[in-house]
Design an enzyme around this catalytic site. Structure first.
Site, PDB file in Angstrom:
ATOM      1  N   SER A  19       0.846  -1.195   0.000  1.00  0.00           N
ATOM      2  CA  SER A  19       0.000   0.000   0.000  1.00  0.00           C
ATOM      3  C   SER A  19       0.886   1.251   0.000  1.00  0.00           C
ATOM      4  O   SER A  19       1.670   1.453  -0.915  1.00  0.00           O
ATOM      5  CB  SER A  19      -0.956  -0.063   1.194  1.00  0.00           C
ATOM      6  OG  SER A  19      -1.999   0.867   1.065  1.00  0.00           O
ATOM      7  N   ASP A  27      -9.507  -5.796  -4.297  1.00  0.00           N
ATOM      8  CA  ASP A  27      -8.665  -4.751  -3.718  1.00  0.00           C
ATOM      9  C   ASP A  27      -9.304  -3.382  -3.915  1.00  0.00           C
ATOM     10  O   ASP A  27     -10.159  -3.197  -4.792  1.00  0.00           O
ATOM     11  CB  ASP A  27      -7.299  -4.790  -4.406  1.00  0.00           C
ATOM     12  CG  ASP A  27      -6.218  -4.041  -3.654  1.00  0.00           C
ATOM     13  OD1 ASP A  27      -6.514  -3.418  -2.620  1.00  0.00           O
ATOM     14  OD2 ASP A  27      -5.060  -4.087  -4.111  1.00  0.00           O
ATOM     15  N   HIS A  69      -7.406  -6.020  -0.215  1.00  0.00           N
ATOM     16  CA  HIS A  69      -6.225  -5.182  -0.001  1.00  0.00           C
ATOM     17  C   HIS A  69      -5.231  -5.872   0.939  1.00  0.00           C
ATOM     18  O   HIS A  69      -4.029  -5.664   0.829  1.00  0.00           O
ATOM     19  CB  HIS A  69      -6.658  -3.831   0.580  1.00  0.00           C
ATOM     20  CG  HIS A  69      -5.605  -2.772   0.509  1.00  0.00           C
ATOM     21  ND1 HIS A  69      -5.034  -2.351  -0.672  1.00  0.00           N
ATOM     22  CD2 HIS A  69      -5.001  -2.040   1.492  1.00  0.00           C
ATOM     23  CE1 HIS A  69      -4.136  -1.400  -0.431  1.00  0.00           C
ATOM     24  NE2 HIS A  69      -4.091  -1.208   0.878  1.00  0.00           N
TER      25      HIS A  69
END
Length: 333
Positions: free
Chosen positions: A144, A283, A310
């Site tokens: 991320s 995601d 995610h």
């Protein structure tokens, strides 16, 4: 571009792990990972690093091996805790693993100086941590926000990296904002109407707005597990909201932080480091963007989790780590 997919076939001996060993890891690790305590509790391998600005950050080495892997957690403002499941896979496969809480996060110092929460300063911090740990060449993993930091590091210090993993992060914030808007439109009608009402009232940064985001978006696109594993809960609880708000914004649907203009699409061809791009069907980053990213990297590989989100290192753990270990097996120390 290579597509990294879980395979039942025998791996090359150069990939460090036999199929039998990998199968044993994949079969045994999830049961341990679900109940794994934070690495903070075990002091083995812990090292505090004093930065040039005088503040200290926490790191921990787990396992040993010729290939070193440094993990960059997401956020901005989260902690290493939700990445604890990596300790159930990489060290047993012969990799030397480094956890690291970025300044202001987790166990590291939490100064109140808001001028510290910028991408350039975090990039400088990462190089200081690398130097202090003595990592001459290593594999950098970024999840991320950590994927942004990892991309920047690969562009600035390519000579240091033997491999790069960009997990669940697009190459631009604009791309993320566009896709998250599509996900917003897919939420239940009642939730969309309430978000519309709050936006019209100028309350898109309110607690009520954020509560809807967390209730409706998170179970669909952040983590598709109920209940959440303890390390994930700890990371969510330990988040530094000042860093998150300053660099990203109040919530996933409102991106107003100082990362807003970040865009590296045009620079991806400059990254010559072997790179694995990891995404997921569910995601909050567009899987199509993950594919485009891997295609633009000169030595890019792609893994898309078909059932993960995610945090697919948790909700599609077996496939995620099989793909990661397969990629790491191609990296020379």
């Amino acid at each position: 571009m290579d597509i990294v997919t879980p395979s039942p076939h025998r791996l090359d001996r150069r990939e460090f792990v036999s199929v039998g060993a990998l199968a044993a890891l994949l079969a045994a690790a999830p049961a341990r990972a679900a109940a794994a305590p934070s690495g903070a509790a075990a002091q083995d391998g812990v090292r505090w690093i004093t930065l040039d600005n005088g503040h200290k950050v926490w790191t921990q080495r787990v396992g040993s091996g010729k290939t070193k892997v440094l993990l960059l957690h997401g956020g901005p403002g989260f902690s290493h805790d939700y990445l604890q499941c990596f300790a159930d896979y990489l060290p047993q496969a012969g990799y030397e693993l480094y956890f690291y809480d970025q300044l202001g996060c987790g166990l590291s110092d939490r100064p109140e100086d808001t001028s510290l929460w910028t991408l350039p300063r975090y990039l400088d911090e990462l190089e200081q941590v690398r130097t202090a740990l003595g990592l001459e060449t290593f594999v950098l993993y970024g999840h991320s926000w950590g994927g942004i930091l990892g991309t920047e590091y690969a562009l600035r210090h390519p000579e240091r990296l033997s491999g790069l993993v960009i997990s669940n992060m697009s190459a631009s914030i604009a791309d993320y904002v566009s896709y998250i808007a599509k996900l917003r439109s897919s939420l239940p009608e009642a939730a969309r109407k309430e978000l519309d009402r709050l936006e019209a009232a100028g309350q898109s940064e309110s607690e009520a707005y954020t509560a809807i985001v967390e209730r409706e978006l998170y179970p669909r696109y952040i983590l598709r597990l109920d209940p959440h594993p303890e390390p994930v809960l700890k990371a969510f609880t330990a988040v530094n909201p000042v860093i998150y708000r300053q660099m990203a914004g109040p919530n996933e649907f409102v991106f107003s932080g100082n990362l807003e203009g970040w865009d590296r699409w045009a620079d991806l061809p400059r990254i010559q480091t072997p790179t694995l791009v990891m995404g997921a069907r569910y995601d909050e980053m567009d899987p199509a963007s993950m594919k485009r990213q891997a295609e633009m990297l000169p030595h890019g590989s792609l893994f898309i989790s078909e059932k993960g989100s995610h945090l697919s290192m948790w909700d599609d753990q077996r496939a995620y780590f099989q793909a990661l270990l397969k990629f790491l097996g191609t990296i020379r120390a």
